[in-house]
Design an enzyme around this catalytic site. Structure first.
Site, mmCIF file in Angstrom:
data_model
loop_
_atom_site.group_PDB
_atom_site.id
_atom_site.type_symbol
_atom_site.label_atom_id
_atom_site.label_comp_id
_atom_site.label_asym_id
_atom_site.label_seq_id
_atom_site.Cartn_x
_atom_site.Cartn_y
_atom_site.Cartn_z
ATOM 1 N N CYS A 168 1.207 12.395 6.197
ATOM 2 C CA CYS A 168 1.047 11.725 4.913
ATOM 3 C C CYS A 168 0.582 12.678 3.822
ATOM 4 O O CYS A 168 1.009 12.574 2.671
ATOM 5 C CB CYS A 168 0.080 10.549 5.039
ATOM 6 S SG CYS A 168 -1.556 11.000 5.614
ATOM 7 N N GLU A 212 -10.918 6.838 9.542
ATOM 8 C CA GLU A 212 -10.797 7.586 8.282
ATOM 9 C C GLU A 212 -11.443 6.818 7.146
ATOM 10 O O GLU A 212 -10.861 6.631 6.085
ATOM 11 C CB GLU A 212 -9.309 7.812 7.983
ATOM 12 C CG GLU A 212 -8.539 8.326 9.191
ATOM 13 C CD GLU A 212 -7.028 8.401 8.983
ATOM 14 O OE1 GLU A 212 -6.456 7.510 8.352
ATOM 15 O OE2 GLU A 212 -6.429 9.399 9.449
#
Lengths: 666, 666
Positions: B431, B335
């Site tokens: 998240c 990411e």
């Protein structure tokens, strides 16, 4: 039938050079590697995140011969390498056998004989041969066909055995592999007491056909057909064996939790019975091997339904799933086909082995039916992706063949880590280099298809050939600098009535001519071949001239990544731009629609190529480096002289940018 | 300082609607999920190969509250979820605290109080709080900072504690977190008897600054500064702890053999001391949190060197590493940021959390120095990637925010499996949804920066605000339909001499006007803000008009994937094409350079948007489906009416193609 290797001598030219390189340099080098004595075969670790898909574990060296020595009891030690490590030796042996057909060599033959002795010693009492299972898991033979490549390795060694038998008449390895084939036949088949399985990685199907053709043992053909027919039946065999072995997986370190098995039925082409498959799915190399075996079985058993499936699969591939370079496989994940028209140039896999596999497949299709399109595809794969798989000096190899490379992105973006900007010397998973070797050393088999009294010329290669027609043996010489010129001259050395069928490639279908003894002839083109049938005299000449103007190539608009872009092709060669010739920022280059493409022969460059020169533009870098996005575009274009080189020759001058597709300026 | 949440009521408009949605729908829905009672929160498994990077393991549900109950001894059971599962609750509590600031709600406050009691019970004797380690590995506290998010979870709970304290004056959670902060302070620091470590995932730095600001406890600021200063020193702390724990890894199932640790120092930004870093490297969310904490520390300690580092990092990001949508992170692998100008639209990560993090970072930069560019970036992230992170009904969420989607390729090409064409309801690694919630419920903090007697208006939002200037409190009303119109009216409700500074966005810098009480005024623009300083009367009005013509946007030519392409922006909104409005084959669409862009207000569509209509062309599909590559191009273009919608509103009408960048036709 194709012409035999010992009957066709490739005399010169690009393929002559490559053949010589493989015979004289690559095969000895690979032998050293198999024996762990190569000095400069340290893998290139310049890209740290080298994809696990390549299996480039740190654990070099090859250990391939060592595995056989351990299995044979000659040495102590443990198995090391991929579960299919044996196949590296098998492919090398097969390549050497082809080399011996054209260039006998006592010393090399001695090496093979010694190695065959070793293989014989590694074979088990009951005929079983596989160093991984013999050393590591003797109790688990044939329990994990899905992942463990036992039948695949057996298939490769069968190919080697047949090739060496044909090359030398020596049948020791052939007998070894007959025992292994017999053992497999005892274990697999429709009978109730046998396993109803098939290989996870196809290969043994086409190998069993070769065994059948070499030995006339019908059981081998029957077993090949069984594997083809059984594949994809429900309940899936791989589910059954997975349950039986309590979910144990060999490749769980690569694909948790269930290894290769978890990639799903498409990965190993068992999602459907082969005859119900309409497109190649999953691992591209497996697809090619599966289809090659299927064509063989269809041809020998006159199974028109199966042949039709092969045609459908072929057409889906060449019409929707193939790169312009003849590469296949659009993703490094499972090295596989994805979906129609999904052909990203930067994320491509385009494995060398897959394009070698395309040559196997198309060669067999040509033997089954003489359609020029098959040879067009074969030629596309050969001159572009296959040849790009090896450096010009034969010392380094590509596994992945991209159409667009930026070395910085390959280093910094892990999605592109599989796209290497330079060829590494060897791979932990070393399938491609020896596969390339056996294809190159057997190139002579791809040139001619012989059908009764017809000679189909699939590829134009400078050679001297002896062709065994139905009732006659003729001699034929081809003189050409193809693929660097479009003139091909055939000198007929044998009088008689026979038919020569010259392929008119699709890229030349609008412009070509044939002269016989200096006089232009009109001939019919049927399925891509111009047919010349007459009573020939010794000394007759045929001059074929193909269209060697460099051409712009465009992709089907559904290939979204190529929209607005143009590639360049000349003859069978796809061209590319490299940074070393054209400066940085290849993705900012525009080629005008009408810019003239000029061919220049460069004998001094890259071992001799035709360069293409043209004029284009480059979108200039901004002077204001702070701008990332803007509406007031003062973007400027600067004129640039562009130099294209053949794709196969890229990455031979250090790490640099490369691109095949370039923006077109209207 | 920013204006306080309870002082700014967002009254209507797009952000008003989204705020209301989050307060009334999303927070209760997320509470149900944290308690495992949500009925429709079944994750979307339509894409089978859903990337492990999202942690979308099959093991839904959340189990977050259950973990606390188990740690508290109220229930029996085992920990379940990500090692940072606690932070889901913390973010939710923080969001609820913000909601309570603007909309007190006894029932909701009761839920929080009860939850705080639970948290208190889950806290250990010595102040330690982390359900994973308490339940699973009590002996391994603080031994794997690199991977295990202990300090990260603590930081989030500190943010919640401060927010709830500010919302209600209740300090129970604050005291709980003071005890945890004290414990951390006892364990980490420069002293010889402490660990010289820092968090693997930054967050606690900015949280400790909040704790310092809430409690005036200098040690918390000092500890935040310590973590900032210690990061990246050699020998690397993460190497030391890795050796100490005998190479044990928490995430080895994701990244064998050594888990996150093996991603290398850049992944967690410890490759260099922060002050020596020139570009954001590694995991994008971590970068934003790290930089947010660094700005806070620089501001409070008047550390100009550290502030300079933050400016350099910011500039590198917005000038080279940010998508036009305000997305960051160019790859799903880790990411992370990759390299300058590497911004693939189809492979993008563009995590919602990372853009939320950009808002945290830019808000802090604006507090440190009032430069309009920071607010431009904040606004870009907010109105595009952040809002796109949630569906219009608040029931589903994007983790990944692509700029180009083809649902078939997302399904069939595993490289693109992370690019979902529809928002799933929840994630195993959850998240993003609560992070979005806490940003949206605290939006009021982003609107105004107050500096002595200056009011900097960063965002234009219909609101009623009470602003505490140095010597005076004033009331201000903003009336606008921004971002759907460029007219913004300010009604000044308090007389006095103060300065109002209106941001002139870069996209409007060539065309804007300000009228005070109906009369045009000339004002200086300094660092992106137009300054209006005078003695104001009650009832004065300011009318700001920004440039609301839809605009073409082009990327820096070095962004190779955007060469030859154009995007559309109107005001702060980036636009996109969706298949449902424009048919299939969006990658074959061409927008002429001079095609007029017409704005249409559509109150009936997608809860109210401005559509943009224009005329373009589509490269037609070929009639001959057998052609993949050809030189004789009869490729045809057909005229098409194009309808653009705001990017944030995409994927609310089923699975379909989408693209932001479109080919430009010269």
């Amino acid at each position: 039938m194709h012409a035999a290797i010992n009957d066709v001598k490739i005399t010169s030219g690009l393929l002559g050079r490559v053949s010589k390189l493989v015979k004289e340099q690559v095969l000895p080098y690979q032998w050293d590697i198999l024996n762990d004595v190569a000095k400069d075969a340290v893998p290139d670790h310049s890209i740290e995140n080298f994809s696990v898909a390549e299996g480039n574990d740190e654990g070099y060296p090859s250990h391939c011969i060592a595995n056989f020595k351990i299995a044979a009891g000659r040495e102590k030690g443990d198995f090391y390498g991929m579960v299919f490590q044996d196949s590296d030796l098998a492919k090398w042996l097969e390549a050497v056998a082809y080399r011996l057909m054209s260039d006998p060599d006592e010393e090399l033959e001695k090496i093979v004989d010694d190695t065959v002795d070793l293989i014989g010693e590694a074979q088990q009492e009951d005929g079983y041969l596989n160093t991984y299972f013999t050393i590591k898991e003797p109790e688990n033979r044939f329990t994990n066909l899905c992942e463990c490549h036992e039948l695949y390795c057996a298939g490769h060694m069968m190919e080697a055995a047949v090739a060496y038998y044909r090359a030398t008449g020596k049948d020791k390895l052939l007998k070894i592999m007959c025992r292994m084939a017999d053992l497999i036949d005892q274990n697999f088949g429709p009978e109730e007491n046998k396993r109803h399985g098939y290989p996870g990685h196809e290969e043994i199907e086409l190998a069993l056909v070769k065994m059948y053709e070499a030995t006339n043992e019908e059981r081998y053909l029957k077993l090949a057909k069984y594997f083809i027919d059984e594949r994809g039946k429900k309940p899936y065999y791989f589910d059954i064996e997975f349950e039986k072995r309590n979910h144990a997986s060999h490749f769980s370190y690569l694909y948790p939790p269930y290894g290769m098995y978890s990639n799903g039925p498409k990965y190993e082409q068992y999602h459907l019975p082969i005859r119900e498959q309409k497109s190649f799915e999953g691992h591209a190399v497996r697809c090619m091997y599966m289809a090659s075996g299927a064509v063989d079985v269809a041809r020998l058993t006159k199974d028109e339904g199966l042949m039709d499936t092969c045609r459908t699969l072929y057409q889906n591939m060449v019409q929707r799933r193939m790169y312009v370079t003849g590469g296949i496989g659009s993703t490094p994940k499972a090295e596989m086909f994805t979906s129609d028209y999904d052909l990203p140039n930067d994320m491509v896999y385009g494995e060398t082995c897959a394009s070698v596999g395309m040559m196997f497949f198309t060669k067999r299709l040509l033997e089954a039916e003489q359609k020029g399109d098959y040879a067009d595809t074969m030629e596309r794969a050969l001159y572009n992706t296959c040849l790009a798989g090896m450096s010009l000096d034969g010392k380094s190899f590509f596994y992945v063949n991209p159409l667009e490379v930026d070395p910085i992105i390959s280093k910094e973006n892990p999605d592109r880590a599989h796209v290497l900007p330079v060829r590494p010397a060897w791979f932990g998973c070393a399938c491609c280099p020896p596969n390339l070797s056996r294809m190159i050393t057997s190139l002579a088999e791809y040139i001619y298809t012989i059908k009764e009294n017809q000679i189909y010329v699939n590829l134009y290669v400078p050679d001297q050939a002896i062709i065994h027609l139905e009732n006659k043996t003729i001699e034929l010489e081809t003189v050409t600098d193809y693929p660097y010129e479009g003139l091909i001259k055939f000198n007929l050395k044998t009088a008689g009535e026979y038919e020569i069928c010259l392929r008119i490639p699709a890229w030349s279908s609008n412009k070509w001519s044939i002269m016989v003894n200096g006089e232009k002839v009109q001939t019919e083109v049927k399925d891509g071949f111009a047919h010349l049938k007459r009573a020939w005299n010794t000394g007759d000449t045929i001059l074929l001239e193909l269209d060697f103007e460099p051409k712009r190539v465009y992709a089907n608009p559904k290939v979204s990544k190529d929209v607005g872009k143009v590639a360049i092709q000349c003859g069978p060669l796809v061209y590319c731009l490299e940074e070393v010739d054209n400066g940085k920022g290849l993705q900012r280059i525009y080629l005008p629609k009408d810019s003239e493409l000029q061919l220049e022969r460069r004998t001094d460059k890259l071992l001799g190529i035709n360069e293409i020169h043209t004029k284009g533009y480059r979108l200039k870098e901004l002077e204001d480096e702070t701008v990332l996005y803007a509406s007031d575009t003062n973007w400027e274009y600067e004129p640039v002289d562009l130099t294209y080189i053949p794709y196969y020759a890229w990455a031979n001058r250090g790490e640099n940018e490369m691109t095949v597709w370039v923006h077109e300026k209207a």
